[in-house]
Design an enzyme around this catalytic site. Structure first.
Site, PDB file in Angstrom:
ATOM      1  N   ARG A 102       0.887  -1.178   0.000  1.00  0.00           N
ATOM      2  CA  ARG A 102       0.000   0.000   0.000  1.00  0.00           C
ATOM      3  C   ARG A 102       0.915   1.216   0.000  1.00  0.00           C
ATOM      4  O   ARG A 102       1.674   1.424   0.959  1.00  0.00           O
ATOM      5  CB  ARG A 102      -0.919   0.001   1.226  1.00  0.00           C
ATOM      6  CG  ARG A 102      -1.624   1.341   1.408  1.00  0.00           C
ATOM      7  CD  ARG A 102      -2.761   1.305   2.406  1.00  0.00           C
ATOM      8  NE  ARG A 102      -3.905   0.586   1.868  1.00  0.00           N
ATOM      9  CZ  ARG A 102      -5.131   0.651   2.377  1.00  0.00           C
ATOM     10  NH1 ARG A 102      -5.380   1.396   3.438  1.00  0.00           N
ATOM     11  NH2 ARG A 102      -6.119  -0.032   1.834  1.00  0.00           N
ATOM     12  N   HIS A 129      -7.207   0.704  -6.586  1.00  0.00           N
ATOM     13  CA  HIS A 129      -7.384  -0.199  -5.442  1.00  0.00           C
ATOM     14  C   HIS A 129      -8.020  -1.495  -5.964  1.00  0.00           C
ATOM     15  O   HIS A 129      -9.185  -1.782  -5.699  1.00  0.00           O
ATOM     16  CB  HIS A 129      -8.275   0.477  -4.394  1.00  0.00           C
ATOM     17  CG  HIS A 129      -8.219  -0.145  -3.031  1.00  0.00           C
ATOM     18  ND1 HIS A 129      -7.449  -1.248  -2.733  1.00  0.00           N
ATOM     19  CD2 HIS A 129      -8.855   0.192  -1.876  1.00  0.00           C
ATOM     20  CE1 HIS A 129      -7.611  -1.564  -1.457  1.00  0.00           C
ATOM     21  NE2 HIS A 129      -8.458  -0.711  -0.915  1.00  0.00           N
ATOM     22  N   GLN A 132      -9.939  -4.036  -3.720  1.00  0.00           N
ATOM     23  CA  GLN A 132     -11.267  -3.551  -3.333  1.00  0.00           C
ATOM     24  C   GLN A 132     -12.275  -3.881  -4.433  1.00  0.00           C
ATOM     25  O   GLN A 132     -13.398  -4.315  -4.163  1.00  0.00           O
ATOM     26  CB  GLN A 132     -11.218  -2.032  -3.092  1.00  0.00           C
ATOM     27  CG  GLN A 132     -12.540  -1.459  -2.629  1.00  0.00           C
ATOM     28  CD  GLN A 132     -12.965  -1.982  -1.266  1.00  0.00           C
ATOM     29  OE1 GLN A 132     -12.197  -1.927  -0.315  1.00  0.00           O
ATOM     30  NE2 GLN A 132     -14.172  -2.494  -1.167  1.00  0.00           N
ATOM     31  N   ASP A 220     -17.111   6.887  -1.649  1.00  0.00           N
ATOM     32  CA  ASP A 220     -15.909   6.759  -0.822  1.00  0.00           C
ATOM     33  C   ASP A 220     -15.720   8.118  -0.142  1.00  0.00           C
ATOM     34  O   ASP A 220     -16.424   9.091  -0.450  1.00  0.00           O
ATOM     35  CB  ASP A 220     -14.710   6.398  -1.729  1.00  0.00           C
ATOM     36  CG  ASP A 220     -13.432   6.078  -0.955  1.00  0.00           C
ATOM     37  OD1 ASP A 220     -13.489   5.946   0.284  1.00  0.00           O
ATOM     38  OD2 ASP A 220     -12.372   5.974  -1.594  1.00  0.00           O
ATOM     39  N   CYS A 260     -16.436   1.381   0.334  1.00  0.00           N
ATOM     40  CA  CYS A 260     -15.281   0.520   0.630  1.00  0.00           C
ATOM     41  C   CYS A 260     -14.875   0.598   2.098  1.00  0.00           C
ATOM     42  O   CYS A 260     -14.204  -0.285   2.605  1.00  0.00           O
ATOM     43  CB  CYS A 260     -14.114   0.910  -0.258  1.00  0.00           C
ATOM     44  SG  CYS A 260     -13.591   2.616  -0.037  1.00  0.00           S
ATOM     45  N   ARG A 288     -13.685  -8.853   1.122  1.00  0.00           N
ATOM     46  CA  ARG A 288     -12.248  -8.652   0.916  1.00  0.00           C
ATOM     47  C   ARG A 288     -11.497  -9.937   1.271  1.00  0.00           C
ATOM     48  O   ARG A 288     -10.566 -10.336   0.589  1.00  0.00           O
ATOM     49  CB  ARG A 288     -11.730  -7.491   1.798  1.00  0.00           C
ATOM     50  CG  ARG A 288     -12.277  -6.112   1.457  1.00  0.00           C
ATOM     51  CD  ARG A 288     -11.729  -5.589   0.142  1.00  0.00           C
ATOM     52  NE  ARG A 288     -10.288  -5.542   0.102  1.00  0.00           N
ATOM     53  CZ  ARG A 288      -9.528  -4.528   0.556  1.00  0.00           C
ATOM     54  NH1 ARG A 288     -10.106  -3.453   1.067  1.00  0.00           N
ATOM     55  NH2 ARG A 288      -8.211  -4.563   0.447  1.00  0.00           N
TER      56      ARG A 288
END
Ligand code: CP
Ligand code: NVA
Length: 301
Positions: A102, A129, A132, A220, A260, A288
């Site tokens: 990340r 991402h 996700q 988001d 998310c 996830r």
């Protein structure tokens, strides 16, 4: 193989991952949590920014597949003192079997991948991402039965999560309308690529236009990690881009509402919507785990 961009996966590969993830979910619900598939394999997770879901879901995924996992903070590695990515990447190749990163910059993850021989997974960058998106597609598929033809409406920042979702829609035959203020549009190259793949992508400033007849409403945070310096300007720009009950009414009656997470309650989504029966955000977060297990089985077996 790597998963740095959602476009690293073909439609067939995504379908297989979702199918396997569904089986892993079913097994786990029946109480069978552990498998031996990744015995002896080690995954390193490197974090340049905070994480709850990505970290915990990858850790649990490796533990339940009988593998090992190392969670490493960028600043606690020599990377934080300026050791170059290329040497770090070569060193990691001789210790572990795969690495998830990340990072602030997408190019950091790409550079790591260039200098390592092991699979590299993006756990989020400023551009994408993809993990996700796998969980998002899994969630949409469960509720809408198939992905092709489903209309997704994204409300708010055209950010990393949005960019990967656009790619996911393009690969799986969904449509996507993005409502965002001027200056916060999704990445133009990703939009162009999705359109070239035949995806119906609309980018508008009008949240109601995007939400009209949507099967899925998603959003988001208004201020992503790394955007804190412009928090006030962003909060002002996004104030009309909230998923609230009025916006939900514009979508289809059986719309599902996604996020998310982490959620900033009262900003991009209201408390009423989070707690409504249309919100599937906790299942999305759970997915996830299942989707990444399926991904790890593909990359590490
Ligand atoms: N959705 C997501 O990636 O959450 P974290 O930042 O908690 O990992
Ligand atoms: N867009 C958000 C996603 C967090 C999971 C961020 O980058 O901070």
């Amino acid at each position: 193989m790597n998963l740095i961009s959602v476009f690293d996966l073909s439609r067939a590969e995504i379908e297989t991952i979702l199918e396997n993830a569904g089986e892993l979910r079913a097994e786990r619900k029946e109480g069978k949590r552990t498998r031996k598939d990744l015995e002896g394999k080690t995954l390193a997770l490197i974090f340049e920014k905070p994480s709850t879901r990505t970290r915990v879901s990858f850790e649990v995924a490796m533990l339940e597949l009988s593998g090992n996992v190392l969670s490493l903070n960028w600043n606690e590695l020599q990377l934080g003192r300026g050791e170059r990515i290329r040497e770090t990447a070569k060193v990691f190749s001789s210790y572990v079997d795969a690495v998830m990163i990340r990072a602030f910059r997408h190019s950091t993850i790409e550079e790591f991948a260039k200098y390592t021989s092991i699979p590299v997974i993006s756990g989020l960058s400023d551009l994408e991402h993809p993990c996700q998106t796998l969980a998002d597609l899994m969630t949409i598929k469960k509720y809408k039965k198939s992905l092709a033809g489903v209309k997704v409406a994204w409300i708010g920042d055209g950010n990393n999560v949005c960019n990967s979702l656009i790619g996911g829609c393009a690969i799986t035959g969904m449509k996507i309308s993005v409502a965002c203020p001027k200056g916060y549009e999704p990445n133009p190259e990703i939009v162009k690529r999705a359109i070239e793949m035949g995806c119906d992508v609309v980018v508008t400033e009008d949240a109601e236009e995007a939400a009209a007849d949507a099967d899925v409403l998603s959003t988001d945070v208004w201020v992503s990690m790394g955007d804190e310096d412009e928090a006030e300007r962003r909060k002002n720009a996004f104030k009309n881009y909230q998923i609230n009950e009025d916006l939900v009414r514009v979508a289809k009656d059986d719309v599902i509402v996604m996020h998310c997470m982490p959620v900033h309650v009262g900003e991009e989504m209201t408390e009423e919507v989070i707690n409504s029966d249309k919100a599937v955000i906790f299942e999305q977060a759970e997915n996830r785990l299942h989707a990444q297990k399926a991904l790890l089985l593909k990359l590490l077996n």
